[in-house]
Design an enzyme around this catalytic site. Structure first.
Site, PDB file in Angstrom:
ATOM      1  N   TYR A   1      -6.376   0.829  -0.879  1.00 46.89           N
ATOM      2  CA  TYR A   1      -5.742  -0.301  -0.173  1.00 46.89           C
ATOM      3  C   TYR A   1      -4.576   0.168   0.704  1.00 46.89           C
ATOM      4  O   TYR A   1      -4.588  -0.062   1.917  1.00 46.89           O
ATOM      5  CB  TYR A   1      -5.327  -1.381  -1.183  1.00 46.89           C
ATOM      6  CG  TYR A   1      -4.830  -2.650  -0.524  1.00 46.89           C
ATOM      7  CD1 TYR A   1      -5.624  -3.348   0.376  1.00 46.89           C
ATOM      8  CD2 TYR A   1      -3.563  -3.144  -0.796  1.00 46.89           C
ATOM      9  CE1 TYR A   1      -5.160  -4.514   1.003  1.00 46.89           C
ATOM     10  CE2 TYR A   1      -3.097  -4.306  -0.187  1.00 46.89           C
ATOM     11  CZ  TYR A   1      -3.898  -4.983   0.712  1.00 46.89           C
ATOM     12  OH  TYR A   1      -3.438  -6.124   1.333  1.00 46.89           O
TER      13      TYR A   1
ATOM     14  N   ASN B   1      -7.811 -10.087  10.456  1.00 48.68           N
ATOM     15  CA  ASN B   1      -7.177 -10.490   9.197  1.00 48.68           C
ATOM     16  C   ASN B   1      -8.060 -10.261   7.965  1.00 48.68           C
ATOM     17  O   ASN B   1      -7.538 -10.068   6.866  1.00 48.68           O
ATOM     18  CB  ASN B   1      -6.779 -11.969   9.297  1.00 48.68           C
ATOM     19  CG  ASN B   1      -6.470 -12.570   7.952  1.00 48.68           C
ATOM     20  OD1 ASN B   1      -5.399 -12.349   7.390  1.00 48.68           O
ATOM     21  ND2 ASN B   1      -7.421 -13.300   7.392  1.00 48.68           N
TER      22      ASN B   1
ATOM     23  N   LYS C   1      -4.228   0.257   4.906  1.00 50.22           N
ATOM     24  CA  LYS C   1      -3.178  -0.436   5.660  1.00 50.22           C
ATOM     25  C   LYS C   1      -2.297   0.553   6.432  1.00 50.22           C
ATOM     26  O   LYS C   1      -1.760   0.207   7.490  1.00 50.22           O
ATOM     27  CB  LYS C   1      -2.351  -1.331   4.732  1.00 50.22           C
ATOM     28  CG  LYS C   1      -3.169  -2.469   4.101  1.00 50.22           C
ATOM     29  CD  LYS C   1      -3.834  -3.379   5.139  1.00 50.22           C
ATOM     30  CE  LYS C   1      -4.503  -4.598   4.527  1.00 50.22           C
ATOM     31  NZ  LYS C   1      -5.147  -5.472   5.516  1.00 50.22           N
TER      32      LYS C   1
END
Ligand code: NAD
Length: 252
Positions: free
Chosen positions: A160, A95, A164
Site C-alpha cells: 500500500y 481515486n 502511494k
C-alpha cells in the site's frame, strides 16, 4: 463576481466514484456545476450511486461506466467515450484504490501485483488518454489520490505505501512534464477517513490509528472531497505538483 469554486462547463471523470471519498468528490463537483462521469467496478454499484445522486438532484448531469481499470485498452476506451459524449475532459480524478495490511512473510506475489495494478498502473492508464485530450483542448487538471502512508509508510502491508509513494512520483513528475501543456497535476493525501476501506480494517487497528491523530478524530469523506474541489477549481490555478495532506496532522 464569479465564484472561483464554480466548475460550470467542466467535465470530470472520477474513478472509484461509487462510494467513500470518490462518491463525495462526485457530489461536490456536481454541486459546483460540473458534468461528471463516475467509474466503478460493477454495473450494480454504478447504478446505485447514480440513483442516489439523481434522487438528490435530478438536474445533475452525471453518468457512469465500469471499465476494468487494470486493462489499459478498456480504460482508454472509457475515457475516449467521455470526450465523445461530452465534447471535452477537464478534470481526471484517479481515486479508485485498495489497501493492504498483510505482514511481509504472509505476502503472495499475486497480492502485491494486485495493489500495484490498481493503485499505480491504472492511474497511468487513465492519465495517458486523458492528458492527450487535455493537451489538445488547451489544458486540464489531474488529481490523484495518495495517502498519508506515502509520507510515513506503515508497519505492515508494504504494497500500500509502495503504491502511494509511486502515486506521488507520478504526480510530481507529470506536473513538471505537463506544465507546458497547461495541465496541472496534484494529489490529495488523506489520513484515516471514515469509509468502507477503514471499516474493513481490524477495529483495534482503527482505534490505535485514531488515537494518534493530533486533531483527535478521523476525517469525513466530504472533508477530503473539499480538497479535490479546491484543486480542480480556479482557486488552484497556479497549484501543481502538490501533495495536499488532509489528515488532521496524522502523518507527523
Ligand atoms: P472505498 O473502499 O470506500 O472506495 C474505493 C472505491 O474504489 C470504490 O468506488 C470502488 O468501487 C473502487 N474500486 C475498488 N477496487 C476497484 C477495482 N478493482 N476496479 C475499479 N474500482 C475499484 O475506499 P476510500 O476510502 O473511499 O478510498 C478511496 C481512495 O482514497 C483510495 O485510493 C485510497 O487508497 C485512498 N485513501 C483512503 C483513506 C481512508 O482512510 N479511507 C486514507 C488514505 C487514502
Amino acid at each position: 463576481m464569479k465564484n472561483p469554486l464554480d466548475l460550470t462547463g467542466k467535465v470530470a471523470v472520477v474513478t472509484g466514484g461509487t462510494r467513500g471519498i470518490g462518491f463525495e468528490v462526485v457530489r461536490k463537483y456536481l454541486q459546483n456545476g460540473a458534468k461528471v462521469v463516475l467509474f466503478g467496478s460493477r454495473q450494480e454499484s454504478v447504478d446505485k450511486a447514480l440513483a442516489k445522486l439523481k434522487a438528490e438532484n435530478e438536474t445533475w448531469e452525471v453518468d457512469g461506466l465500469y471499465p476494468d481499470l487494470t486493462n489499459a485498452q478498456e480504460v482508454e476506451k472509457a475515457i475516449l467515450s467521455v470526450k465523445e459524449k461530452f465534447g471535452r475532459l477537464d478534470i481526471l480524478v484517479n481515486n479508485a484504490g485498495i489497501s493492504q495490511n498483510t505482514p511481509l512473510y504472509q505476502y503472495t506475489i499475486e497480492e502485491f501485483d494486485q495493489i500495484i495494478d490498481l493503485n499505480v498502473k491504472a492511474v497511468f492508464y487513465a492519465i495517458l488518454p486523458a492528458a492527450k485530450i487535455m493537451k489538445e483542448q488547451g489544458g486540464g487538471c489531474i488529481i490523484n489520490t495518495s495517502s498519508m502512508v506515502s509520507i510515513s509508510g506503515q508497519p505492515a502491508g508494504v504494497g500500500y505505501p509502495a503504491s502511494k509513494f509511486a502515486v506521488n512520483g507520478i504526480t510530481i513528475s507529470l506536473a513538471r512534464e505537463l506544465g507546458k501543456d497547461h495541465i496541472r497535476v496534484n494529489a490529495v493525501a488523506p489520513g484515516v477517513t471514515k469509509t468502507d476501506m477503514v471499516a474493513s480494517l481490524p477495529e483495534e487497528m482503527v482505534a490505535r490509528i485514531s488515537a494518534q491523530i493530533p486533531y483527535g478524530r478521523p476525517g469525513e469523506p466530504a472533508e477530503v472531497a473539499d480538497a479535490f474541489l479546491f484543486l480542480a477549481s480556479d482557486l488552484a490555478s497556479y497549484v501543481t505538483g502538490e501533495i495536499l495532506s488532509v489528515d488532521g496532522a496524522a502523518k507527523s
